[in-house]
Design a protein around this motif. Structure first.
Motif, PDB file in Angstrom:
ATOM      1  N   ILE A 155      -1.124   0.476   8.656  1.00 45.77           N
ATOM      2  CA  ILE A 155      -1.715   0.677   6.660  1.00 45.77           C
ATOM      3  C   ILE A 155      -1.718  -1.020   6.786  1.00 45.77           C
ATOM      4  N   ASN A 156      -2.285  -1.283   5.647  1.00 44.83           N
ATOM      5  CA  ASN A 156      -3.076  -1.987   5.376  1.00 44.83           C
ATOM      6  C   ASN A 156      -1.808  -3.992   5.404  1.00 44.83           C
ATOM      7  N   GLY A 157      -1.594  -5.207   5.848  1.00 47.18           N
ATOM      8  CA  GLY A 157      -0.744  -5.940   5.626  1.00 47.18           C
ATOM      9  C   GLY A 157      -0.121  -6.457   6.335  1.00 47.18           C
ATOM     10  N   GLU A 158       1.938  -6.446   5.964  1.00 46.26           N
ATOM     11  CA  GLU A 158       2.478  -7.225   7.128  1.00 46.26           C
ATOM     12  C   GLU A 158       3.863  -6.955   7.089  1.00 46.26           C
ATOM     13  N   GLU A 190       2.171  -3.357  -0.424  1.00 46.88           N
ATOM     14  CA  GLU A 190       1.704  -2.659  -1.216  1.00 46.88           C
ATOM     15  C   GLU A 190       0.816  -1.295  -0.432  1.00 46.88           C
ATOM     16  N   LEU A 191       1.459   0.032  -0.911  1.00 47.26           N
ATOM     17  CA  LEU A 191       0.207   0.893  -0.657  1.00 47.26           C
ATOM     18  C   LEU A 191      -1.005   0.674  -1.520  1.00 47.26           C
ATOM     19  N   SER A 192      -2.158   1.031  -1.246  1.00 47.77           N
ATOM     20  CA  SER A 192      -3.501   1.281  -2.083  1.00 47.77           C
ATOM     21  C   SER A 192      -3.497   2.960  -1.857  1.00 47.77           C
ATOM     22  N   THR A 193      -4.059   3.177  -3.430  1.00 48.78           N
ATOM     23  CA  THR A 193      -4.774   4.441  -3.636  1.00 48.78           C
ATOM     24  C   THR A 193      -4.859   5.684  -2.193  1.00 48.78           C
ATOM     25  N   GLU A 194      -5.952   5.103  -1.308  1.00 57.70           N
ATOM     26  CA  GLU A 194      -6.501   5.258  -0.400  1.00 57.70           C
ATOM     27  C   GLU A 194      -5.526   5.982   0.890  1.00 57.70           C
ATOM     28  N   GLU A 195      -4.653   4.684   0.952  1.00 59.67           N
ATOM     29  CA  GLU A 195      -3.339   4.601   1.955  1.00 59.67           C
ATOM     30  C   GLU A 195      -2.551   6.284   1.619  1.00 59.67           C
ATOM     31  N   GLU A 196      -2.018   6.280   0.148  1.00 55.32           N
ATOM     32  CA  GLU A 196      -1.593   6.887  -0.237  1.00 55.32           C
ATOM     33  C   GLU A 196      -2.404   8.376   0.119  1.00 55.32           C
ATOM     34  N   ASP A 200      -2.059  13.243   3.525  1.00 51.51           N
ATOM     35  CA  ASP A 200      -2.741  14.190   4.575  1.00 51.51           C
ATOM     36  C   ASP A 200      -2.180  14.385   6.056  1.00 51.51           C
ATOM     37  N   GLN A 201      -1.806  13.163   6.556  1.00 50.36           N
ATOM     38  CA  GLN A 201      -0.743  13.333   7.433  1.00 50.36           C
ATOM     39  C   GLN A 201      -0.208  13.441   7.441  1.00 50.36           C
ATOM     40  N   ILE A 202       1.079  13.571   6.692  1.00 51.96           N
ATOM     41  CA  ILE A 202       1.824  14.446   7.016  1.00 51.96           C
ATOM     42  C   ILE A 202       1.920  15.630   6.216  1.00 51.96           C
ATOM     43  N   VAL A 247       9.623   2.072  -1.258  1.00 57.23           N
ATOM     44  CA  VAL A 247       7.923   2.674  -0.747  1.00 57.23           C
ATOM     45  C   VAL A 247       7.824   1.374  -1.791  1.00 57.23           C
ATOM     46  N   ASN A 248       6.177   0.833  -1.616  1.00 59.46           N
ATOM     47  CA  ASN A 248       5.648  -0.885  -1.561  1.00 59.46           C
ATOM     48  C   ASN A 248       4.413   0.092  -2.840  1.00 59.46           C
ATOM     49  N   SER A 249       4.632   0.211  -4.265  1.00 60.84           N
ATOM     50  CA  SER A 249       3.273   1.775  -4.702  1.00 60.84           C
ATOM     51  C   SER A 249       3.271   1.471  -6.040  1.00 60.84           C
ATOM     52  N   ARG A 250       2.477   1.045  -6.731  1.00 64.54           N
ATOM     53  CA  ARG A 250       2.562   0.707  -8.461  1.00 64.54           C
ATOM     54  C   ARG A 250       2.420   1.969  -8.919  1.00 64.54           C
ATOM     55  N   ASN A 251       2.420   3.279  -8.341  1.00 68.72           N
ATOM     56  CA  ASN A 251       2.522   4.399  -8.137  1.00 68.72           C
ATOM     57  C   ASN A 251       3.653   4.732  -8.126  1.00 68.72           C
TER      58      ASN A 251
END
Length: 314
Positions: free
Chosen positions: A83-86, A109-115, A120-122, A140-144
């Motif tokens: 994923i992106n970030g650090e 923070e996970l983006s909607t696309e990354e989620e 899909d991978q799981i 999980v660092n998500s706005r969702n």
């Protein structure tokens, strides 16, 4: 087979010092370093118990590369999704007896696309292997705020026979518990997290047990950990008081994750209920007696099991 899911792993640093003074210069020996995050810790503990486990995780940046290199020396298989970030760091300071101070970064923070990519991978992993137990662990660092609920629904709808364990907290857990249509098999809040979940204060286990007698939930297996006082379990329609022996605590970080590991291992190996509870609690205590995180000694576990009581309350 068991799959653990960690969507916000960390590089864990455990420092030890006799005294720790805020606002002062505190010099430490080099820390004990291990890849962490609840699902990674659980996978490590399952591997020490002898279980068949795969760990799915997400890693980012240079810290993520460091974590991957260290995971290669662990005894379990892991599948990483970039994923992106650090990726984050988590610092634990053990000081002044049994005091524990933690400094934990938020993580990428996970983006909607990354989620969507993660889901899909799981799904692909579950379709390509035969898993009896899936455990979703940690933050999980998500706005969702319903990310974990959505993941729960996806797994349960497409793989209804899987035992799904969730060791999460905060709003993510509230949305899962308040769901009307689908639930995990197991959750493990500690007594503080459970208090926040139900908006009640519990002075002791007796008050907690009294509350659980009328607490309505569709979750089959609720384990509320109470630190050195053991735990209280609501399993189907029954409530149990779990008493544990005193142990010398070296590092409690990862003990809850090791408890979940014991539950996952027991389900995967068809343990009866009482044996499952004893293995879970003994695994958590064994971890607390080690310097590492998610480290369990099978011989110690066997001895601790003999000293744990599981008493039916109602």
């Amino acid at each position: 087979m068991i799959l653990t899911i960690t969507l916000n792993p960390s590089m864990d640093y455990v420092y030890r010092r006799d005294t720790f003074v805020l606002g002062e210069h505190n010099r430490f020996e080099n820390p004990h370093k291990m890849p962490g995050g609840k699902g990674i810790n659980a996978a490590r503990a399952i591997s020490f118990l002898g279980g068949d486990v795969i760990c799915f995780t997400t890693l980012a940046g240079l810290t993520g590369e460091h974590i991957k290199k260290m995971l290669d020396s662990d005894k379990f298989t892991y599948i990483n999704h970039e994923i992106n970030g650090e990726s984050r760091n988590a610092i634990t300071v053990m000081h002044d007896g049994a005091k524990q101070t933690e400094i934990v970064e938020a993580g990428p923070e996970l983006s909607t696309e990354e989620e969507k990519e993660i889901f899909d991978q799981i799904d692909l992993i579950l379709n390509n292997n035969s898993y009896k137990v899936v455990t979703i662990n940690g933050s999980v660092n998500s706005r969702n705020d319903s990310l974990y609920l959505n993941l729960l629904k996806k797994i349960k709808n497409e793989h209804p026979d899987i035992f799904l364990l969730m060791d999460v907290s905060g709003q993510q857990l509230k949305n899962i518990v308040n769901s009307k249509d689908i639930h995990p098999y197991f959750i493990k809040p500690n007594i503080v997290e459970f208090s926040e979940l139900v908006n009640e204060e519990f002075a002791d286990k007796d008050e907690l047990i009294h509350f659980l007698k009328t607490f309505d939930t569709n979750i089959n297996f609720l384990l509320i950990s109470c630190g050195e006082d053991g735990a209280v379990v609501k399993y189907k329609d029954n409530i149990y008081n779990i008493e544990i022996p005193k142990v010398k605590v070296v590092n409690p970080t990862g003990s809850g994750d090791s408890t979940v590991a014991g539950v996952a291992y027991a389900i995967d190996n068809d343990y009866d209920f009482e044996s499952m509870i004893k293995l879970a609690m003994a695994s958590g205590m064994s971890n607390a007696m080690e310097k590492g995180v998610g480290v369990v000694n099978k011989e110690v576990v066997s001895e601790l099991i003999k000293k744990i009581s599981v008493d039916l309350i109602v």
